[in-house]
Design a protein around this motif. Structure first.
Motif, PDB file in Angstrom:
ATOM      1  N   ASP A  85      35.883  46.528  34.988  1.00 45.50           N
ATOM      2  CA  ASP A  85      34.819  47.284  34.331  1.00 45.50           C
ATOM      3  C   ASP A  85      33.959  46.387  33.451  1.00 45.50           C
ATOM      4  OD1 ASP A  85      35.204  49.839  35.353  1.00 45.50           O
ATOM      5  OD2 ASP A  85      36.705  50.364  33.852  1.00 45.50           O
ATOM      6  N   ILE A  86      34.485  45.199  33.126  1.00 44.03           N
ATOM      7  CA  ILE A  86      33.766  44.285  32.243  1.00 44.03           C
ATOM      8  C   ILE A  86      32.924  43.295  33.037  1.00 44.03           C
ATOM      9  CG2 ILE A  86      34.029  42.532  30.427  1.00 44.03           C
ATOM     10  CD1 ILE A  86      36.740  43.895  29.763  1.00 44.03           C
ATOM     11  N   ILE A  87      33.529  42.643  34.018  1.00 40.21           N
ATOM     12  CA  ILE A  87      32.824  41.594  34.780  1.00 40.21           C
ATOM     13  C   ILE A  87      32.377  42.079  36.150  1.00 40.21           C
ATOM     14  CG2 ILE A  87      34.029  39.745  33.564  1.00 40.21           C
ATOM     15  CD1 ILE A  87      35.860  39.459  35.982  1.00 40.21           C
ATOM     16  N   GLY A  88      32.740  43.296  36.523  1.00 33.74           N
ATOM     17  CA  GLY A  88      32.315  43.827  37.805  1.00 33.74           C
ATOM     18  C   GLY A  88      33.390  43.738  38.868  1.00 33.74           C
ATOM     19  N   ARG A  89      33.137  44.404  40.001  1.00 34.54           N
ATOM     20  CA  ARG A  89      34.133  44.509  41.074  1.00 34.54           C
ATOM     21  C   ARG A  89      34.177  43.280  41.983  1.00 34.54           C
ATOM     22  NH1 ARG A  89      34.123  48.721  37.595  1.00 34.54           N
ATOM     23  NH2 ARG A  89      33.746  50.772  38.515  1.00 34.54           N
ATOM     24  N   ARG A  90      33.067  42.565  42.125  1.00 36.06           N
ATOM     25  CA  ARG A  90      32.944  41.552  43.172  1.00 36.06           C
ATOM     26  C   ARG A  90      33.902  40.370  42.994  1.00 36.06           C
ATOM     27  NH1 ARG A  90      27.201  38.769  43.844  1.00 36.06           N
ATOM     28  NH2 ARG A  90      27.811  38.024  41.776  1.00 36.06           N
ATOM     29  N   ILE A  91      34.005  39.826  41.768  1.00 43.34           N
ATOM     30  CA  ILE A  91      34.832  38.636  41.553  1.00 43.34           C
ATOM     31  C   ILE A  91      36.294  38.931  41.874  1.00 43.34           C
ATOM     32  CG2 ILE A  91      35.668  37.007  39.813  1.00 43.34           C
ATOM     33  CD1 ILE A  91      32.988  37.264  38.395  1.00 43.34           C
ATOM     34  N   ALA A  92      36.790  40.056  41.379  1.00 42.43           N
ATOM     35  CA  ALA A  92      38.179  40.413  41.644  1.00 42.43           C
ATOM     36  C   ALA A  92      38.411  40.647  43.128  1.00 42.43           C
ATOM     37  CB  ALA A  92      38.556  41.657  40.845  1.00 42.43           C
ATOM     38  N   PHE A  93      37.447  41.283  43.796  1.00 44.02           N
ATOM     39  CA  PHE A  93      37.566  41.553  45.226  1.00 44.02           C
ATOM     40  C   PHE A  93      37.707  40.253  46.006  1.00 44.02           C
ATOM     41  CE2 PHE A  93      35.661  42.097  49.437  1.00 44.02           C
ATOM     42  CZ  PHE A  93      36.309  43.222  49.911  1.00 44.02           C
ATOM     43  N   ASN A  94      36.928  39.249  45.637  1.00 46.34           N
ATOM     44  CA  ASN A  94      36.904  38.003  46.400  1.00 46.34           C
ATOM     45  C   ASN A  94      38.047  37.052  46.081  1.00 46.34           C
ATOM     46  OD1 ASN A  94      34.598  38.640  47.872  1.00 46.34           O
ATOM     47  ND2 ASN A  94      33.203  37.743  46.374  1.00 46.34           N
ATOM     48  N   THR A  95      38.677  37.189  44.911  1.00 38.37           N
ATOM     49  CA  THR A  95      39.678  36.204  44.495  1.00 38.37           C
ATOM     50  C   THR A  95      41.107  36.720  44.473  1.00 38.37           C
ATOM     51  OG1 THR A  95      39.353  36.757  42.150  1.00 38.37           O
ATOM     52  CG2 THR A  95      37.993  34.992  43.065  1.00 38.37           C
ATOM     53  N   SER A  96      41.295  38.042  44.472  1.00 34.70           N
ATOM     54  CA  SER A  96      42.638  38.586  44.238  1.00 34.70           C
ATOM     55  C   SER A  96      43.643  38.154  45.301  1.00 34.70           C
ATOM     56  CB  SER A  96      42.583  40.110  44.141  1.00 34.70           C
ATOM     57  OG  SER A  96      41.989  40.667  45.295  1.00 34.70           O
ATOM     58  N   LEU A  97      43.234  38.127  46.569  1.00 32.43           N
ATOM     59  CA  LEU A  97      44.189  37.766  47.614  1.00 32.43           C
ATOM     60  C   LEU A  97      44.495  36.269  47.626  1.00 32.43           C
ATOM     61  CD1 LEU A  97      43.260  40.006  50.680  1.00 32.43           C
ATOM     62  CD2 LEU A  97      44.714  40.479  48.719  1.00 32.43           C
ATOM     63  N   PHE A  98      43.469  35.441  47.382  1.00 26.44           N
ATOM     64  CA  PHE A  98      43.699  34.001  47.336  1.00 26.44           C
ATOM     65  C   PHE A  98      44.708  33.637  46.250  1.00 26.44           C
ATOM     66  CE2 PHE A  98      39.500  33.525  49.514  1.00 26.44           C
ATOM     67  CZ  PHE A  98      39.944  32.734  50.561  1.00 26.44           C
ATOM     68  N   SER A  99      44.666  34.384  45.140  1.00 27.78           N
ATOM     69  CA  SER A  99      45.503  34.044  43.996  1.00 27.78           C
ATOM     70  C   SER A  99      46.984  34.237  44.268  1.00 27.78           C
ATOM     71  CB  SER A  99      45.089  34.870  42.773  1.00 27.78           C
ATOM     72  OG  SER A  99      45.322  36.241  43.004  1.00 27.78           O
ATOM     73  N   CYS A 100      47.335  34.997  45.311  1.00 33.00           N
ATOM     74  CA  CYS A 100      48.764  35.206  45.582  1.00 33.00           C
ATOM     75  C   CYS A 100      49.241  34.610  46.899  1.00 33.00           C
ATOM     76  CB  CYS A 100      49.110  36.697  45.535  1.00 33.00           C
ATOM     77  SG  CYS A 100      48.363  37.698  46.819  1.00 33.00           S
ATOM     78  N   ALA A 101      48.334  34.334  47.842  1.00 24.59           N
ATOM     79  CA  ALA A 101      48.747  33.875  49.178  1.00 24.59           C
ATOM     80  C   ALA A 101      49.601  32.613  49.113  1.00 24.59           C
ATOM     81  CB  ALA A 101      47.518  33.642  50.055  1.00 24.59           C
TER      82      ALA A 101
END
Length: 473
Positions: free
Chosen positions: A79-95
């Protein structure tokens, strides 16, 4: 907001939104895939390395702690920085951490990696459901519920991989840490290597197959009207239908208060929480949805994380404790779960049932089946009832994942969803502790699960808002 919603409805369903159905669905699949991966590995890791604590099952607990941290980070920041950054990075961060976890040389080191990759995946579906809902026209809002099919697909893929790896590359059921060697117990490692590769593939697909943009509703809440029009124009370019909203119309409505301050200012940060309780009805709705998520959190580890132990013990009771049968049954259970979201997608659009009725029905059927599961005597009963529970529980899960973002206000949607998932993980930690001190090879955890699902029937009916046929705000 009403003007933007009408513009999205005028544009209708485009190729962009259909691509999001698959790419956002990957996030659902990853969350369930990784949760199941560690629960499947847990008995094998414990068999090989022993249990450091005689009471606490460390791997499920590590996962719940990681998921809690991830939900807080991804949910509250969106809600602070927007949806796009989390959408693009969330999977890379755990793979990458899933792959590394498969090489860990001990129980504690594996549990630590489970916590890290769970933090990467935790809350990922918050962003998937939130961003997808905010792009959908009213006529296709049911797709958010149907997207839970991806959650079931994640379970199914992991169950099938477990059947292949765990049944062929695991120590004998009666092996001990003294007799179970690494060479004989590679199944859980192969499972993590394969799951990590799948997550990495899906993460690459999410950044190469589509160019994600900030959602119009989030941009509107930030008073970025010009960007709202730009995004709507981009979506409408993929459709034969055009919208008629202009920048002048938006600006004529005035400005969103306090957007002149930093997004990190204490005032704006507080508003994301206060906005969830702004009226009495909204406050009651938020409280009830939080209660639902907390109870689900307790149920999931009790039933899911400890089910492999229970299936193993019941297999022994009915004369078959082989690895092959145990993991074949587990795979069939997860495949049966695919039916749940399909049923839910139909029920939620039914006139006299809707979202709340579907939640209550899913919880009621699951309650009855779990009480019935405590009485099974044969392998056929074991497999049939457990598969039915997987399908019935996914009716509830599929609906709650969609209903939650629908009834939360757009400006604070990710914060509210994140708060739900944080409470869900706290409930999960409590569920792990209850299961750790209970005998998971008896029917006791199942009676607890059935009672909690019975409570969910009541909590579902206490929800004040029915979102069927209404535009989420």
């Amino acid at each position: 907001m009403a003007l933007v919603n009408k513009a999205i409805d005028d544009i209708g369903m485009t190729n962009f939104q259909w691509k999001l159905f698959f790419l956002n669905g990957f996030g659902y699949a990853v969350d369930s895939l990784l949760v199941v991966a560690h629960s499947i590995a847990n008995p094998a890791v414990q068999q090989e390395y022993g249990l450091p604590s005689p009471h606490v099952s460390g791997i499920p607990l590590a996962s719940q702690v990681g998921l809690l941290v991830g939900a807080g980070i991804w949910g509250f920041s969106a809600d602070i920085i927007g949806r796009r950054i989390a959408f693009n990075t969330s999977l890379f961060s755990c793979a990458i951490f899933v792959i590394i976890a498969g090489a860990m040389p001990g129980y504690i080191s594996f549990a630590a990696l489970v916590a890290i990759y769970s933090a990467g995946a935790g809350g990922n579906y918050i962003l998937d459901a939130t961003s997808y809902l905010e792009f959908l026209p009213t006529t296709h809002a049911w797709l958010v519920t149907f997207m839970a099919l991806w959650w079931a697909i994640g379970y199914t893929v992991t169950g099938l991989l477990a059947w292949a790896f765990m049944s062929n590359f695991s120590c004998a059921p009666d092996a001990t840490p003294q007799t179970c060697t690494r060479a004989d117990n590679m199944g859980w490692r192969y499972l993590h290597f394969t799951c990590g590769a799948l997550v990495l593939f899906m993460a690459l697909a999410r950044v190469t197959l589509i160019r994600m943009v900030q959602t119009p509703r989030w941009l509107l809440s930030q008073n970025r009207d010009a960007e709202v029009i730009k995004v709507l124009n981009k979506i409408s370019a993929e459709s034969k239908n055009m919208h008629h909203l202009t920048l002048e119309q938006l600006q004529a409505e005035g400005v969103v208060l306090h957007t002149d301050k930093s997004v990190w200012s204490s005032l704006r940060l507080k508003m994301h929480f206060k906005g969830l309780f702004q009226t009495r009805a909204l406050g009651w709705s938020t409280a009830m949805i939080l209660c639902n998520w907390f109870v689900i959190g307790m149920v999931t580890p009790l039933y899911g994380a400890f089910l492999p132990f229970y299936l193993y013990s019941r297999g022994a009771d009915v004369g078959d404790d082989s690895n092959y049968t145990t993991w074949r049954d587990y795979a069939i259970n997860q495949a049966a779960g695919l039916v749940g979201p399909l049923i839910a997608a139909v029920l939620i659009e039914s006139k006299f049932i809707g979202r709340r009725g579907t939640l209550a029905i899913g919880a009621a059927i699951t309650t009855a089946l779990q009480f019935g599961y405590t009485q099974i005597k044969t392998p056929a009963q074991n497999l049939g009832v457990s598969a039915a529970i997987s399908a019935a529980s996914n009716i509830y899960y599929g609906t709650i994942y969609a209903y939650t973002p629908e009834i939360l206000p757009s400006a604070h949607r990710a914060t509210g969803y994140g708060l739900c998932v944080v409470l869900n993980r706290i409930g999960g930690i409590l569920g792990v502790l209850v299961g750790s001190y209970a005998n998971v090879e008896t029917t006791a955890p199942l009676f607890v699960c059935a009672a909690l699902f019975g409570l969910l029937i009541v909590l579902s009916l206490l929800l004040p808002f029915e979102s069927r046929g209404k535009r989420s705000q």
